[in-house]
Design an enzyme around this catalytic site. Structure first.
Site, short mmCIF file in Angstrom:
data_model
loop_
_atom_site.label_atom_id
_atom_site.label_comp_id
_atom_site.label_asym_id
_atom_site.label_seq_id
_atom_site.Cartn_x
_atom_site.Cartn_y
_atom_site.Cartn_z
N ARG A 179 4.64 -3.37 12.39
CA ARG A 179 5.74 -2.45 12.69
C ARG A 179 6.05 -2.46 14.19
O ARG A 179 7.18 -2.48 14.60
CB ARG A 179 5.36 -1.02 12.28
N ARG A 240 -4.39 -2.94 0.33
CA ARG A 240 -4.28 -2.03 -0.80
C ARG A 240 -3.52 -2.70 -1.92
O ARG A 240 -2.59 -3.48 -1.66
CB ARG A 240 -3.49 -0.77 -0.43
N GLU A 269 -5.79 -0.57 -9.79
CA GLU A 269 -7.23 -0.86 -9.93
C GLU A 269 -7.97 0.39 -10.40
O GLU A 269 -7.52 1.50 -10.14
CB GLU A 269 -7.81 -1.37 -8.60
N HIS A 287 -12.74 -4.60 -4.77
CA HIS A 287 -12.55 -3.67 -3.64
C HIS A 287 -13.86 -3.43 -2.87
O HIS A 287 -14.35 -2.30 -2.79
CB HIS A 287 -11.96 -2.34 -4.13
#
Ligand code: 8YV
Length: 330
Positions: A179, A240, A269, A287
């Site tokens: 960003r 994510r 998930e 994860h």
């Protein structure tokens, strides 16, 4: 004096629980079940604080239903399970666990990149199936990692740690998109060059995703971005689920539009898209990017420290909405 009542929403290290028990009246989740929203709300009744993990969603409804709640300490750096605006409006402090997991997560991101590019799990499955009966010149060949262009989307602490590994350890030219652009000193430390998002997907040999999940990063990688990638390129996601459109990725992998993917996180998930499970050219892990023992301990301890500091000192080590403290909290 009565101790504040705290909910520890998932199983954590017994040593951390013992330390918390010195300060708090604890309600724990010894069965380590993932509670539904009504179950979570029920357990939060009468609690002044909670230690949560990524599996507990603390949204506006939960906040409104828990009027005694003053602090939620997430045992994760990512906090997309929190509605921080709702927490702030209600005067509830939110904390996360940055820094302590940066290097460990970067190690894993790099491991997943290596496993994906060099086809480690695919070739191991072949060997275990008993199919290996001779050497062959092109057996499990794939792209190089050393010297290849590393593209990083999301250049926060973990992104920069992955960039340093690639640039300094593997001689990789590093390009990134974020960003906001890093300052010159940070770019120099990672030997990283800022590019726009399309250039990143077009030029990188290996793309690693390390950006936070939010409404604006939902499906940041979908069919359009995958179409820009080289057919020899790989994609790694340690950020994510939901950042990647898993159905579009499965289709791109199936059609050979990119070479391979390494995924530690998934949309919905612990369910994994069935099309991904059916593919050879994808490395799938549950994860675990932060899952070294010392790092998981450090995460649990930092979450505990945040709760203890809040109730004993009126502050927190890693607050997400420190303005709540300035306003005197709930
Ligand atoms: C956690 C993570 O293991 O810190 C994060 O954001 O994704 C992982 O390190 C997970 O979120 C459980 O809380």
């Amino acid at each position: 004096m009565t101790k504040p009542a705290i909910l520890v929403a998932r199983a954590i290290f017994p040593e951390t629980l013992a330390r918390l028990a010195v300060h708090f009246e604890l309600t724990t989740n010894d069965a380590d079940q993932v509670w539904s929203k009504p179950e979570l709300v029920e357990r939060l009744r009468g609690k002044a604080g909670a230690l949560t993990t990524g599996s507990e969603r603390i949204d506006a409804e939960v906040v409104a239903a828990s009027p005694g709640l003053r602090v939620v300490a997430n045992m994760a750096v990512g906090y997309n399970n929190f509605d921080v605006d709702a927490l702030t409006r209600a005067g509830v402090l939110a904390t996360n666990t940055p820094d302590v997991l940066t290097e460990t997560t970067a190690d894993f991101g790099f491991a997943l990149l290596m496993a994906t590019a060099r086809r480690i799990t695919e070739s191991e499955r072949y060997l275990r199936r008993g199919e290996w009966n001779k050497w062959r010149y092109d057996m499990f060949t794939g792209p190089d990692v050393n010297g290849a262009t590393l593209g990083i989307l999301g250049m926060g602490r973990i992104g920069q740690a992955i960039a340093r590994r690639g640039a300094h350890g593997f001689g990789m030219p590093v390009i990134y998109h974020n960003r906001s652009r890093l300052d010159a000193a940070s770019e120099a430390a990672c030997k990283a060059r800022y590019v726009d998002k399309d250039t990143l997907f077009r030029e990188a040999d290996h793309v690693v995703l390390v950006l936070p999940y939010s409404a604006s990063s939902h499906h940041a990688v979908g069919a359009a971005e995958l179409a820009l990638m080289k057919p020899t390129a790989t994609l790694v996601n340690v950020a994510r689920g939901g950042i990647v459109d898993d159905a579009a990725l499965a289709q791109a992998l199936r059609e050979g539009r990119i070479a391979a993917a390494g995924l530690d996180v998934f949309e919905g998930e612990p369910q994994v898209h069935p099309d991904l499970l059916a593919l050879k050219n994808v490395v799938l892990t549950p994860h675990i990017a932060s899952a070294s023992t010392p790092t998981r301990r450090a995460m649990a301890e930092l979450a505990a420290d945040n709760l203890i500091d809040f109730f004993t000192l009126g502050r927190a080590r890693t607050p997400l909405n420190p303005q709540v403290l300035d306003r005197g909290g709930r």
